[in-house]
Design a protein around this motif. Structure first.
Motif, PDB file in Angstrom:
ATOM      1  N   GLU A 179       0.829  -1.211   0.000  1.00 28.03           N
ATOM      2  CA  GLU A 179       0.000   0.000   0.000  1.00 28.03           C
ATOM      3  C   GLU A 179       0.862   1.259   0.000  1.00 28.03           C
ATOM      4  O   GLU A 179       0.542   2.238  -0.677  1.00 28.03           O
ATOM      5  N   GLU A 193      -2.287  14.182  -1.313  1.00 24.54           N
ATOM      6  CA  GLU A 193      -3.661  14.668  -1.174  1.00 24.54           C
ATOM      7  C   GLU A 193      -4.241  14.098   0.120  1.00 24.54           C
ATOM      8  O   GLU A 193      -3.635  13.241   0.749  1.00 24.54           O
ATOM      9  N   THR A 194      -5.405  14.550   0.477  1.00 27.18           N
ATOM     10  CA  THR A 194      -6.058  14.022   1.664  1.00 27.18           C
ATOM     11  C   THR A 194      -6.188  12.517   1.575  1.00 27.18           C
ATOM     12  O   THR A 194      -5.948  11.795   2.534  1.00 27.18           O
ATOM     13  N   SER A 195      -6.560  12.040   0.395  1.00 28.63           N
ATOM     14  CA  SER A 195      -6.792  10.606   0.236  1.00 28.63           C
ATOM     15  C   SER A 195      -5.535   9.805   0.548  1.00 28.63           C
ATOM     16  O   SER A 195      -5.596   8.774   1.198  1.00 28.63           O
ATOM     17  N   SER A 196      -4.379  10.322   0.117  1.00 26.61           N
ATOM     18  CA  SER A 196      -3.151   9.556   0.337  1.00 26.61           C
ATOM     19  C   SER A 196      -2.729   9.587   1.807  1.00 26.61           C
ATOM     20  O   SER A 196      -2.238   8.608   2.338  1.00 26.61           O
ATOM     21  N   SER A 197      -2.949  10.719   2.489  1.00 26.78           N
ATOM     22  CA  SER A 197      -2.570  10.736   3.903  1.00 26.78           C
ATOM     23  C   SER A 197      -3.522   9.854   4.711  1.00 26.78           C
ATOM     24  O   SER A 197      -3.145   9.285   5.721  1.00 26.78           O
ATOM     25  N   GLU A 198      -4.728   9.724   4.231  1.00 27.40           N
ATOM     26  CA  GLU A 198      -5.675   8.833   4.894  1.00 27.40           C
ATOM     27  C   GLU A 198      -5.235   7.381   4.725  1.00 27.40           C
ATOM     28  O   GLU A 198      -5.276   6.588   5.668  1.00 27.40           O
ATOM     29  N   LEU A 199      -4.751   7.063   3.543  1.00 27.05           N
ATOM     30  CA  LEU A 199      -4.241   5.723   3.275  1.00 27.05           C
ATOM     31  C   LEU A 199      -3.064   5.413   4.194  1.00 27.05           C
ATOM     32  O   LEU A 199      -2.967   4.351   4.788  1.00 27.05           O
ATOM     33  N   ARG A 201      -2.481   6.783   7.050  1.00 31.12           N
ATOM     34  CA  ARG A 201      -3.050   6.658   8.399  1.00 31.12           C
ATOM     35  C   ARG A 201      -3.503   5.202   8.655  1.00 31.12           C
ATOM     36  O   ARG A 201      -3.214   4.620   9.687  1.00 31.12           O
ATOM     37  N   ASN A 202      -4.162   4.638   7.669  1.00 34.54           N
ATOM     38  CA  ASN A 202      -4.650   3.253   7.801  1.00 34.54           C
ATOM     39  C   ASN A 202      -3.507   2.266   7.966  1.00 34.54           C
ATOM     40  O   ASN A 202      -3.582   1.335   8.771  1.00 34.54           O
ATOM     41  N   THR A 454       6.755   7.783  10.514  1.00 33.69           N
ATOM     42  CA  THR A 454       5.436   8.181  10.020  1.00 33.69           C
ATOM     43  C   THR A 454       4.661   9.001  11.047  1.00 33.69           C
ATOM     44  O   THR A 454       3.529   9.391  10.785  1.00 33.69           O
ATOM     45  N   GLU A 457       3.959  14.410   9.747  1.00 34.16           N
ATOM     46  CA  GLU A 457       3.418  14.436   8.382  1.00 34.16           C
ATOM     47  C   GLU A 457       4.506  14.082   7.375  1.00 34.16           C
ATOM     48  O   GLU A 457       5.630  14.578   7.454  1.00 34.16           O
TER      49      GLU A 457
END
Ligand code: GDP
Ligand code: ZN
Length: 506
Positions: A179, A193-199, A201-202, A454, A457
């Protein structure tokens, strides 16, 4: 050379040498049926997995070697080694065994037939994926288990379940890394982007969760190591309190010198005993000298006291031996400050207190005020940890109760810590070896580095690359445990260490 295109066929006596009712010779490799044909000429081949009674002959003669052997044939790959295997259950006379072992390599075969190296059958089982590395380690434990708890522990880890857990953790790390790498590719043409930082985070959450599971595994593995190597018990107390007498009572034989002269036990004597199924290593120590007497202590004895203190620090369980003493004012229980100091220093270890020489006390039980005095001078001692005993009375009054108290402590110390995972999983962790535990700790270290990277940021692509690299190293540590997968490294070295304690024929 016709030998080169096929593996050797190996054979060995698998039962103990010497006279016995039955001796089992095991054979593994492509020459099994050739050997059978040479030893049992003009009979039909044995049915797979069926016991067959046969007369064994010296090859190329009609001389009988054994008038009746049970022959078992397991065709590969469904055999213990994954190869064709043959077992000969001979009459156990040493001369019969010798004659059959001499005859086997004379069999007519185009395959080379050689005597097996220690652990070589198991090595082939590993090569043919019949056993995993952790299973082989468990097999080593099964063979060396001497106490009931060691047997339970080794049996628990002999299934493939432990290996499967390591494999599962490794798969999870590989997925997490995948991932992250997708994130690297993604970031090539745009900012995070937000989506990638969310990924991200997961992934971090998943790694944190796995880290917790691994920590629990390590804690249980250490309990298991205690079962395997023996729970270390140290006795402390003033000279003449009766430490050596108690040790002899526990061991049940006169193993340690007992003497009325203070300071006889100069060195630390370690003894292994089975207490309630637990392997326990007992250490008798030089008495801790009390107050003014210390001035007269000789050099050798000082050294003994130093070692005694060190031994206490290394112990898992500390037994404090106090005793009743005859004084001008009648029998009294002396609690020396030296002993209390030791108890304070070992805070965190399991402590149990015995009051010896109860026979000198009128009335067989410990007076309330004595119990209170012990409790106040040894703060932190859990309730129910004080036992009155007598080592010199014939029946050894109170000693069985004290031993039962000890065994209760052993059970508490070695029962697996549970977590969200099912309790069965944790029982398997108890069977993990020190080698496995050290590699899991290595894995945790990589996960810690990953989490450190990690925590802030991630702005640069290179940060993600470094973090992904930590996950790769974490996965490799787990691959080394099972000896399979990317980064597993050289398993030969590991096998060499494991097989050192295996006998020939295993
Ligand atoms: P250590 O120095 O702590 O190892 O003490 P020892 O085991 O050598 O015993 C010291 C002395 O106390 C010996 O003379 C023993 O016989 C005696 N002793 C040990 N246990 C008892 C007991 O339960 N009752 C009595 N009366 N004497 C004991
Ligand atoms: Zn002693």
């Amino acid at each position: 050379d016709p030998h080169h295109d096929s593996p050797n066929t190996i054979f060995a006596l698998s039962t103990a040498a010497g006279k016995s009712a039955i001796a089992v010779v095991r054979i593994s490799g492509p020459a099994c049926m050739d050997i059978f044909a040479s030893l049992c000429p003009s009979t039909s081949p044995p049915k797979p997995r069926r016991a067959t009674l046969r007369t064994l002959y010296r090859p190329h003669t009609n001389e009988i070697l054994d008038p009746g052997s049970i022959v078992l044939y397991f065709p590969g790959p469904r055999s213990v080694t994954g190869e064709d295997t043959l077992e000969l259950h001979l009459h156990g006379g040493p001369a019969i065994v010798r004659a059959v072992l001499g005859a086997i390599p004379q069999a007519h075969s185009r395959h080379r037939i050689v005597y097996a190296e220690p652990g070589e059958f198991t090595r082939r089982a590993f090569a043919n994926e019949r056993l995993t590395l952790p299973q082989i380690e468990a097999l080593g434990d099964i063979l060396s288990a001497a106490t009931e708890q060691q047997r339970i522990q080794s049996v628990r880890s002999s299934t493939s379940a432990l290996s499967q857990r390591y494999e599962g953790w490794r798969a999870a790390l590989i997925a997490a890394r995948g991932e992250l790498e997708a994130l690297i590719d993604f970031s090539e043409d745009q900012q995070f982007e937000t989506s990638s930082s969310e990924l991200l985070r997961n992934v971090v959450v998943a790694v944190e969760r796995l880290r917790g599971v691994l920590k629990g595994h390590v804690a249980n593995a250490m309990k298991g190591e205690m079962l395997r190597s023996g729970i270390s018990l140290a006795l402390v107390g003033a000279p003449n309190a009766g430490k050596s007498s108690l040790l002899n009572r526990v061991v049940g034989r006169e193993a340690v010198i007992v003497s009325g002269e203070a300071g006889t036990t100069r060195d630390v004597v370690d003894l292994s005993v089975d207490l309630g199924g637990f392997m326990v290593v007992l250490g008798d120590t030089a008495g801790l000298r009390v107050g003014d007497v210390a001035e007269g202590v000789g050099e050798i004895e000082k050294e003994g006291i130093k070692r005694a203190k060190k031994r206490v620090m290394e112990g898992d369980v500390v037994v404090v031996v106090l005793s009743v003493e005859e004084t001008a004012d009648g029998p009294q229980i002396k609690i020396s400050p030296e002993v209390c100091d030791v108890v304070r220093e070992v805070a965190g270890k399991e402590i149990i207190v015995v009051v010896n020489k109860m026979d000198l006390l009128p009335g067989a039980t410990l007076p309330r005020e004595v119990l209170d005095k012990i409790a106040t001078s040894m703060p932190g001692l859990p309730p129910g940890r004080v036992f009155g005993i007598s080592c010199t009375t014939e029946a050894g009054a109170g000693i069985q109760e004290f031993l039962n108290g000890l065994i209760t402590i052993f059970k508490e110390m070695t029962s697996p810590v549970s977590s969200s995972a099912s309790s069965d999983d944790w029982h398997e962790s108890i069977g993990a070896t020190e080698r496995q535990r050290l590699l899991v700790e290595e894995c945790i270290e990589s996960l810690d580095s990953f989490l450190a990277h990690t925590s802030s940021e991630l702005e640069e692509e290179t940060d993600v690359v470094v973090a992904a690299e930590e996950l790769r190293m974490a996965a490799e540590a787990l691959a080394k445990i099972t000896g399979r997968g990317e980064g597993a490294g050289d398993v030969e070295e590991v096998l060499g260490v494991v097989f050192e304690k295996f006998c020939v024929g295993k």
